[in-house]
Write an enzyme that holds these catalytic residues in place. Structure first.
Site, PDB file in Angstrom:
ATOM      1  N   HIS A 115       0.952  -1.243  -0.254  1.00  0.00           N
ATOM      2  CA  HIS A 115       0.244  -0.256   0.085  1.00  0.00           C
ATOM      3  C   HIS A 115       0.501   1.604   0.469  1.00  0.00           C
ATOM      4  O   HIS A 115       2.029   1.006   0.791  1.00  0.00           O
ATOM      5  CB  HIS A 115      -1.079  -0.391   1.146  1.00  0.00           C
ATOM      6  CG  HIS A 115      -0.339  -0.103   2.434  1.00  0.00           C
ATOM      7  ND1 HIS A 115      -0.350  -0.730   3.514  1.00  0.00           N
ATOM      8  CD2 HIS A 115       0.114   0.597   3.394  1.00  0.00           C
ATOM      9  CE1 HIS A 115       0.266  -0.992   4.478  1.00  0.00           C
ATOM     10  NE2 HIS A 115       0.289  -0.026   4.514  1.00  0.00           N
TER      11      HIS A 115
ATOM     12  N   HIS B   7       3.665   7.424   3.560  1.00  0.00           N
ATOM     13  CA  HIS B   7       5.063   6.327   3.100  1.00  0.00           C
ATOM     14  C   HIS B   7       4.203   5.277   2.381  1.00  0.00           C
ATOM     15  O   HIS B   7       2.940   4.694   2.284  1.00  0.00           O
ATOM     16  CB  HIS B   7       5.168   5.410   5.588  1.00  0.00           C
ATOM     17  CG  HIS B   7       3.816   4.833   5.426  1.00  0.00           C
ATOM     18  ND1 HIS B   7       2.876   4.791   6.323  1.00  0.00           N
ATOM     19  CD2 HIS B   7       3.820   2.987   5.221  1.00  0.00           C
ATOM     20  CE1 HIS B   7       1.840   4.007   6.756  1.00  0.00           C
ATOM     21  NE2 HIS B   7       1.924   3.303   6.299  1.00  0.00           N
TER      22      HIS B   7
ATOM     23  N   GLU C   3       7.530   1.164   5.156  1.00  0.00           N
ATOM     24  CA  GLU C   3       7.034  -0.330   6.289  1.00  0.00           C
ATOM     25  C   GLU C   3       7.219  -1.234   5.633  1.00  0.00           C
ATOM     26  O   GLU C   3       7.271  -1.267   3.848  1.00  0.00           O
ATOM     27  CB  GLU C   3       5.314   0.465   6.622  1.00  0.00           C
ATOM     28  CG  GLU C   3       4.618  -0.890   7.151  1.00  0.00           C
ATOM     29  CD  GLU C   3       3.674  -0.512   7.286  1.00  0.00           C
ATOM     30  OE1 GLU C   3       2.817   0.051   6.287  1.00  0.00           O
ATOM     31  OE2 GLU C   3       3.603  -0.993   8.516  1.00  0.00           O
TER      32      GLU C   3
HETATM   33 CO    CO Z   1       0.732   1.212   6.633  1.00  0.00          CO
END
Ligand code: CO
Length: 134
Positions: free
Chosen positions: A7, A79, A130
């Site tokens: 994502h 992020h 991440e």
């Molecule tokens: Co995230």
């Protein structure tokens, strides 16, 4: 080791409101707004055919994204999340190449019930990264 883009996260003051246009205008599937107290955020996901957009909203006074949202009141990309097959092996490889892992270096359970870690943006061209176990 580097897997799919899981994502892209956008930090906003109101995650449900921010996600709404992805449902109404793009016809994307929009998740419920879910609290993740361990990460200090509420999340709403818009699901796309090849990835997701994660809208994150501060949860609690000590939320790690509160200042970011104050600096970016209209919202901003926060992020990128990449999948890795083995998060411990990935972490150790990244550290051996000089990347910095944020927090205590131990994975926490993320929005999809899987272990996640965050990596220092200065080691990734200014982008907070991440990694999530796939
Ligand atoms: Co995230």
């Amino acid at each position: 080791m580097l897997g799919r883009l899981n994502h892209v996260a956008i930090a906003v003051a109101d995650a449900a409101k921010a996600a709404k246009i992805y449902g109404t205008a793009f016809g994307a599937e929009i998740s419920d707004r879910v609290p993740l107290p361990e990460h200090g955020v509420y999340t709403v996901f818009a699901t796309l055919p090849n990835t997701k957009i994660e809208f994150i909203e501060p949860l609690g006074e000590n939320s790690t994204i509160r200042k970011f949202v104050e600096r970016n009141p209209d919202g901003a990309i926060h992020h990128l999340c990449y999948e890795v097959p083995d998060i411990i092996a990935a972490r150790d490889q990244l550290i051996s190449e000089g990347a910095r892992v944020l927090g205590d270096g131990e994975p926490k359970i993320g929005a999809h019930g899987k272990p996640v870690l965050f990596l220092h943006p200065k080691d990734f061209s200014g982008a907070l990264v991440e990694i999530e176990q796939s």
